[in-house]
Design a protein around this motif. Structure first.
Motif, short mmCIF file in Angstrom:
data_model
loop_
_atom_site.label_atom_id
_atom_site.label_comp_id
_atom_site.label_asym_id
_atom_site.label_seq_id
_atom_site.Cartn_x
_atom_site.Cartn_y
_atom_site.Cartn_z
N PRO A 88 0.57 -1.16 -0.15
CA PRO A 88 0.35 -0.20 0.15
C PRO A 88 1.03 1.42 0.57
O PRO A 88 0.49 2.34 -0.61
CB PRO A 88 -1.46 -0.44 1.65
N ASP A 89 1.85 1.13 0.23
CA ASP A 89 2.45 2.44 0.47
C ASP A 89 3.48 2.52 -0.99
O ASP A 89 3.61 3.84 -1.35
CB ASP A 89 4.66 2.30 1.37
N ALA A 90 3.23 1.85 -1.73
CA ALA A 90 3.72 2.04 -3.02
C ALA A 90 3.34 3.29 -4.21
O ALA A 90 4.02 4.29 -4.96
CB ALA A 90 4.18 0.84 -4.09
N PRO A 91 1.31 2.85 -3.83
CA PRO A 91 1.07 4.03 -4.56
C PRO A 91 1.34 5.58 -4.04
O PRO A 91 1.38 6.65 -4.62
CB PRO A 91 -0.80 4.11 -5.14
N VAL A 92 1.50 5.34 -2.43
CA VAL A 92 1.56 6.98 -2.51
C VAL A 92 2.81 7.30 -2.02
O VAL A 92 2.09 8.85 -2.76
CB VAL A 92 1.77 6.16 -0.42
N LEU A 93 3.43 6.85 -2.64
CA LEU A 93 4.55 6.75 -2.49
C LEU A 93 5.57 7.11 -4.07
O LEU A 93 6.28 8.36 -4.55
CB LEU A 93 6.20 5.53 -2.72
N ARG A 94 4.53 7.20 -5.53
CA ARG A 94 4.18 7.87 -6.31
C ARG A 94 3.57 9.25 -6.58
O ARG A 94 4.38 10.24 -7.17
CB ARG A 94 3.87 6.80 -7.26
N PHE A 95 3.05 9.89 -5.60
CA PHE A 95 2.54 10.48 -5.89
C PHE A 95 3.00 11.95 -4.70
O PHE A 95 3.46 12.69 -5.50
CB PHE A 95 0.97 10.68 -5.62
#
Length: 401
Positions: A88-95
């Motif tokens: 779940p961290d991955a998409p947050v990281l992209r933004f």
């Protein structure tokens, strides 16, 4: 134009990738970790979780005001649908990275993207219906246009670049803007992006696009599609593009390029490289991953595999779907609770590490659960039928024979 060069790290096998259990935030600095914690604080509040910390309540209020007729429960559902099989961290990281670690701007961008997903009915139409519209006895003009894009062979995933990123090839000469509606093309673009998303996993969580301009003429130019691509990759799927290769651009293209480049965000512009020969392409793609038409060894030819009646029967099994979704919801709650404790800990402290390990373990269970859920919520695609995407999320970029 001279070819731009970049450094590429060779991987021992870029053809087959198995999704692995990696904490995508492990290499962040302490400052970045603190910002990730703040980002999750706002996301948990938007999901309706009571958070004791008084950090930036005005930002949470602002983000809440951005939600378009969305309750905390519906926001939470959209968020977890967006996460799919990733940590779940991955998409947050992209933004966060797209907005240079400005938490306010990143969260505004993420909330806007989630609103847009609901407005575009991504989960229901793009993912839920997808290529299954080809099984209808009578198709609308938009559905016919959508399926005809796949049948034309104008774009497809085949092979991987030197970084292990999937190669998405677009043969622009096969595109004629007059042959389908703008809506059909937008749906086709979004369906491909959503399909490619399922093939990405950390650290190979970006794609390489090859725009093949061999035989390109003005009749192939579609400014609407180009502008749509630029918009969605910048605002809706940030940090998803790893590399863009524009191959064999003819003289007529350079006048058009002077217009297009004015639309590009500097980050996307920095990923674009112009190539004109096999030698140029081999700087980015190994020969065994490159099609023979570009001077590589791969003799495969694209042939669309039509949808098969009954391939989506599990999407009709409502009781089973709800059961698997219930398991996913429970795991999501566990992840949220672990995150609630994690966000108050000092980054890299022993307590933080223990909680981060718990989050990673739950993320692994979420990934496994997602691939159980996938056939109940996603219509089968060419990439499933060709064997490129396996039942457990394994990916073989050269599976189709």
């Amino acid at each position: 134009m001279a070819t731009q060069t970049m450094t590429a790290t060779e991987a021992p096998d870029t053809t087959t990738l198995q999704v692995v259990d990696i904490d995508s935030s492990a290499e962040l600095t302490k400052s970045e970790q603190l910002k990730m914690q703040e980002a999750w604080l706002h996301l948990l509040r938007l999901c309706g979780t009571s958070v004791a910390h008084d950090t930036a309540p005005e930002l949470t209020a602002h983000l809440t005001s951005m939600l378009t007729n969305k309750s905390p429960e519906s926001f939470r559902e959209t968020l977890w649908n967006f996460i799919l099989a990733e940590h779940p961290d991955a998409p947050v990281l992209r933004f966060m990275r797209a907005r240079k670690w400005d938490v306010r701007q990143a969260m505004e961008m993420l909330v806007s993207a989630l609103n847009w997903r609901d407005e575009r009915r991504i989960d229901h139409d793009i993912i839920g219906k997808g290529e299954s519209v080809g099984l209808q006895s009578e198709m609308s003009k938009d559905d016919q246009g959508f399926i005809s894009q796949y049948q034309s062979g104008k774009s497809y995933v085949r092979g991987a670049d030197k970084e292990g990123r999937p190669l998405y090839v677009i043969k622009v000469r096969l595109h004629d803007p007059k042959n389908q509606t703008s809506e059909a093309m937008e749906n086709y673009v979004l369906h491909n992006i959503e399909s490619i998303k399922t093939m990405l996993s950390f650290p190979n969580d970006k794609a390489c696009l090859i725009f093949d301009l061999t035989g390109f003429g003005l009749k192939n130019m579609d400014f609407h599609v180009v502008k749509f691509l630029v918009t969605v990759f910048e605002a809706r799927y940030p940090e998803t593009l790893g590399l863009v290769l524009i191959h064999k651009a003819p003289f007529v293209f350079w006048g058009i390029w002077s217009i297009i480049k004015g639309w590009l965000d500097p980050v996307i512009a920095s990923k674009i490289n112009f190539t004109s020969s096999t030698k140029d392409l081999l700087k980015f793609v190994d020969k065994d991953q490159l099609h023979c038409s570009y001077g590589g060894d791969d003799t495969w030819e694209y042939k669309y595999i039509d949808p098969v009646p009954g391939e989506n029967e599990r999407m009709e099994q409502v009781e089973k779907r709800n059961e698997v979704r219930g398991d996913r919801d429970e795991l999501a709650k566990q992840f949220e609770q672990a995150t609630l404790s994690w966000l108050s800990k000092e980054p890299h402290s022993e307590e933080w590490k223990q909680l981060n390990d718990s989050r990673r373990a739950i993320a692994s269970q979420l990934r496994s659960n997602y691939w159980t859920l996938d056939p109940y919520i996603r219509a089968r695609s060419y990439y499933h039928r060709s064997g490129m995407i396996g039942a457990s999320g394994e990916v073989d970029f050269k599976a189709a024979k």
